[in-house]
Design a protein around this motif. Structure first.
Motif, PDB file in Angstrom:
ATOM      1  N   ARG A  22       0.829  -1.202   0.000  1.00 20.98           N
ATOM      2  CA  ARG A  22       0.000   0.000   0.000  1.00 20.98           C
ATOM      3  C   ARG A  22       0.870   1.263   0.000  1.00 20.98           C
ATOM      4  N   LEU A  26       0.978   4.177  -2.824  1.00 18.12           N
ATOM      5  CA  LEU A  26       0.768   5.583  -2.491  1.00 18.12           C
ATOM      6  C   LEU A  26       1.929   6.441  -2.979  1.00 18.12           C
ATOM      7  N   GLN A  29       1.482   8.016  -6.380  1.00 20.95           N
ATOM      8  CA  GLN A  29       0.383   8.947  -6.647  1.00 20.95           C
ATOM      9  C   GLN A  29       0.865  10.391  -6.585  1.00 20.95           C
ATOM     10  N   GLN A  71       0.076  11.636   5.124  1.00 17.92           N
ATOM     11  CA  GLN A  71       0.492  10.891   3.926  1.00 17.92           C
ATOM     12  C   GLN A  71       1.248  11.774   2.937  1.00 17.92           C
ATOM     13  N   PRO A 146      -6.153   7.758  -0.271  1.00 21.89           N
ATOM     14  CA  PRO A 146      -4.729   7.447  -0.064  1.00 21.89           C
ATOM     15  C   PRO A 146      -4.456   6.123   0.666  1.00 21.89           C
ATOM     16  N   ASN A 147      -5.483   5.570   1.284  1.00 19.26           N
ATOM     17  CA  ASN A 147      -5.330   4.295   1.982  1.00 19.26           C
ATOM     18  C   ASN A 147      -5.678   3.107   1.101  1.00 19.26           C
TER      19      ASN A 147
END
Length: 324
Positions: A22, A26, A29, A71, A146-147
């Motif tokens: 994960r 992320l 992105q 994040q 975002p998770n």
């Protein structure tokens, strides 16, 4: 094309993602456009235009904040536009856009509806419009938050998606009963090239390919299909853009056709935004922005026409109520 396994650069087939995968996803992105410039600024400008009837008909409500600073991103204020003259004896119409932030016409279509039609319809119904439920997804052109959670599978109790949980709580606090709910979406080529394979990789599964329908279609509710309502919307939208034809198996995105341009999903069971209320009339739009036969203007207009046709249908059928 037969179903295929599309390799995704993160994860291992058969193993669901853990925290490391994960985090790797992320890290890929990036911010690609501005929620402030493309959503908040136009929205506030509309509500401040004293030459327009809109400020007298609508009020801007901040219903929450998404905080993704941990994040490496930003805080995102969440906005809804609500009828200023809310009356409990009027039917309530809910419009949601940007649950999947990458589906641009859902957001821009909601803004266009607010600009062009909100004041007119607010004299007959209570209107509640959430134009961009997933602003981080809008900025990064993403389906997830975002998770790596899909907000549109998260409209459930104790939701793991802050986007879904915040919208759900706000809508329930504003309107105990909703008569019409239109959820504005798109089906894009990136559903096959990026988002479908990413989901399969996240869940440790093989990606199942489906042809992307060329054209507009609707997703009704299996538990409350309202076929005449769906038919009226398809008829209205067909005047501004083309309607998707079923594939050789009589399906759209793997689901059997219920009628021309319409499939059904079990919205509540799947945690979809369209299942957040017990609306008498509910549907999800699916615009195809990658079609060579549709322009961005047509895509936005298809969203607007759907909302207007839905309100018009509900007013013509004011005695119809959903059985509960």
């Amino acid at each position: 094309m037969p179903n295929t396994i599309n390799a995704y650069p993160i994860g291992t087939l058969g193993l669901a993602w853990g925290s490391e995968e994960r985090a790797a996803w992320l890290a890929q992105q990036k911010i690609q456009r501005s929620y402030l410039a493309e959503v908040i600024s136009p929205l506030t400008t509309l509500l401040l235009d004293r030459d327009s009837p809109l400020p007298d008909a609508a009020e801007l409500v901040e219903y929450g904040v998404l905080d993704y600073q941990a994040q490496g991103f930003a805080q995102y204020p969440l906005y809804a536009v609500r009828s200023r003259n809310w009356q409990v004896d009027r039917p309530t119409v809910l419009v949601t856009g940007g649950v999947h932030g990458y589906e641009t016409s859902g957001v821009q279509g909601a803004l266009q509806f607010i600009a062009q039609h909100f004041a007119q319809y607010s004299a007959q119904v209570n209107l509640l419009v959430l134009p961009c439920i997933s602003p981080w997804g809008y900025e990064t052109i993403n389906r997830w938050n975002p998770n790596a959670i899909d907000p549109n599978r998260s409209f459930v109790a104790d939701s793991a998606s802050a986007e879904a949980a915040t919208a759900l709580a706000f809508v329930h606090a504003q309107a105990e009963k909703v008569r019409v709910h239109i959820d504005l979406h798109e089906t894009t080529d990136t559903d096959n090239s990026e988002f479908g394979p990413a989901k399969a990789a996240r869940d440790g599964l093989a990606f199942e390919y489906h042809d992307i329908p060329d054209g507009f279609y609707l997703v009704g509710d299996t538990e409350n299909p309202a076929p005449e309502f769906q038919q009226a919307l398809i008829a209205a939208v067909s005047k501004v853009t083309h309607i998707a034809e079923a594939d050789a198996a009589g399906c759209l995105i793997g689901e059997p056709l219920e009628q021309f341009g319409v499939i059904n999903y079990a919205k509540k069971a799947l945690g979809l935004c369209g299942g957040m209320s017990n609306a008498t009339f509910v549907t999800t739009t699916e615009v195809y922005p990658d079609s060579p036969n549709a322009s961005p203007i047509q895509c936005n207009q298809a969203q607007v026409v759907t909302v207007c046709a839905a309100i018009d249908f509900s007013l013509r059928n004011s005695n119809t109520e959903r059985a509960t």
